[in-house]
Design an enzyme around this catalytic site. Structure first.
Site, PDB file in Angstrom:
ATOM      1  N   ARG A  36       0.899  -1.282   0.025  1.00  0.00           N
ATOM      2  CA  ARG A  36       0.154   0.213  -0.113  1.00  0.00           C
ATOM      3  C   ARG A  36       0.751   1.242  -0.149  1.00  0.00           C
ATOM      4  NH1 ARG A  36      -1.989  -3.725  -1.124  1.00  0.00           N
ATOM      5  NH2 ARG A  36      -3.336  -4.776  -0.412  1.00  0.00           N
TER       6      ARG A  36
ATOM      7  N   SER B 171     -10.670   0.024   4.311  1.00  0.00           N
ATOM      8  CA  SER B 171      -9.616  -0.503   5.499  1.00  0.00           C
ATOM      9  C   SER B 171      -9.087   1.113   6.044  1.00  0.00           C
ATOM     10  CB  SER B 171      -8.563  -1.413   5.078  1.00  0.00           C
ATOM     11  OG  SER B 171      -9.040  -2.576   4.881  1.00  0.00           O
TER      12      SER B 171
ATOM     13  N   GLU C 198      -4.061   4.440   7.173  1.00  0.00           N
ATOM     14  CA  GLU C 198      -3.801   4.438   6.001  1.00  0.00           C
ATOM     15  C   GLU C 198      -4.430   5.666   5.025  1.00  0.00           C
ATOM     16  OE1 GLU C 198      -4.543   1.692   1.938  1.00  0.00           O
ATOM     17  OE2 GLU C 198      -5.314   0.876   3.938  1.00  0.00           O
TER      18      GLU C 198
END
Length: 361
Positions: free
Chosen positions: A166, A243, A338
């Site tokens: 990511r 997420s 994130e």
């Protein structure tokens, strides 16, 4: 290119939180990108790029830096002479869901389990987007981007992009604005092997089994829907960023302990072993639907945060802190948030910095 001032950003994000953009320009024609460069020169700042807004937290005070909403469209499929691969060059503003559906329709494997992920293609190398056994690093060939440091368009290979879990060279940097993304896909009627248990269970096959492309996509959509991970205006859990936390890196001792607990532990293509953040959140004692801060609660379907009512970025940061602190106290593992931040939200920045400090100490 159409530019406007004092535009609310919350409706342009899936979380639906935050203040105004002082200046926002929408780019629909790739040929008009020089106007973006001229605008940045006038404003004296490199722009932030907004695609589908699915991984963005906008500060309550908004964003003073110019924002470019990337809305360019188009995908060009080119078959190689050997018939073993097809390159697909896609405009950065092209919707990822549309590209996945196009690739399946063309009988091409490599993107099928990314179906249902909101956002645009230009964001996929930035995040090295991945789900259910596939990620962009597996199929990326190259990107074209505007390099603000040198003032010209450049082409970067997949290796140049430094893709990780990511993350990439583009993450947390305003040096580049992605313009096109080129993938290498393989002609096949079958998906890549199904690696995730929930997807294999939905298909009724053992893990590691390739299945017809459309079947793989349908199973992934079913799993995502069961978790409230599809954008659905009628879903009470619709306001989310997917997420909230990255799956954290764990060492061999932690992996052994978690595997004994039947935790979802996976070794990624970069050789790093990670555990599901959702599993850790559940293990820390959080229940589905639990309120965490004003307007922010745990999803009713999955261990992620959702917004409702007059939620704020400050409340989102507080809820994320509560979760991260509890997981660290319970498991000794620190979670890293994130979503990217547009504007200034000190509590959220402190949370990210604390996570960074824990991984470098």
């Amino acid at each position: 290119m159409h530019a406007r001032v004092h535009v609310p950003l919350a409706p342009l994000t899936t979380l639906g939180i935050g203040g105004d953009a002082a200046l926002i320009a929408e780019l629909t024609d790739p040929a008009e990108f020089p106007e973006v460069v001229a605008l940045a020169d006038r404003e004296g700042a490199r722009p932030l790029v907004l695609g589908g807004g699915s991984n963005i937290l906008v500060a309550d005070a908004g964003c003073t830096v110019p924002v470019v909403r990337m809305a360019t469209k188009g995908a060009k499929f080119e078959h190689g002479d050997d018939g073993e691969q097809v390159t697909v060059t896609v405009q950065a503003g092209h919707v990822l869901q549309d590209l996945v559906e196009q690739s399946i329709a063309h009988g091409l494997t490599g993107l099928e389990t990314l179906i249902g992920i909101p956002g645009t293609v230009g964001a996929t190398p930035v995040q090295n987007v991945g789900a259910y056994g596939q990620e962009v690093a597996d199929v990326l060939d190259r990107v074209t981007a505007w390099d603000w440091a040198v003032g010209r368009e450049v082409t970067l290979s997949a290796e140049d992009c430094l893709l990780g879990h990511r993350t990439s060279i583009f993450k947390h940097s305003t040096r580049w604005t992605l313009l096109t993304v080129t993938f290498r896909l393989r002609p096949s009627k079958l998906s890549t092997p199904i690696r995730y248990g929930m997807v294999a269970e939905a298909l009724g096959v053992p893990k590691g089994t390739p299945v017809p492309l459309a079947d793989a996509a349908s199973a992934v959509l079913a799993v995502r829907r069961s978790k409230g991970m599809l954008l659905d205006a009628g879903d009470a859990d619709n306001r989310n960023v997917g997420s909230v936390f990255l799956s954290p890196v764990i060492d061999a001792k932690q992996a052994e302990k978690l595997l004994a607990e039947q935790a979802p532990v996976h070794t990624f293509p970069d050789g790093v072993t990670r555990v599901s953040a959702s599993y850790l959140i559940k293990a820390a004692g959080f229940g589905l639907g639990r309120p965490l801060a004003p307007g922010i609660r745990m999803s009713g379907k999955h261990f992620t945060l959702v917004a409702e009512g007059e939620a704020t970025a400050r409340a989102f940061a507080e809820a994320a802190r509560v979760v991260a602190d509890a997981v660290q106290k319970s498991t000794g593992i620190r979670l890293t948030p994130e979503p990217d931040l547009f504007g200034d939200e000190p509590a959220y920045l402190r949370l990210k910095q604390k996570a960074l400090a824990s991984t470098t100490s």
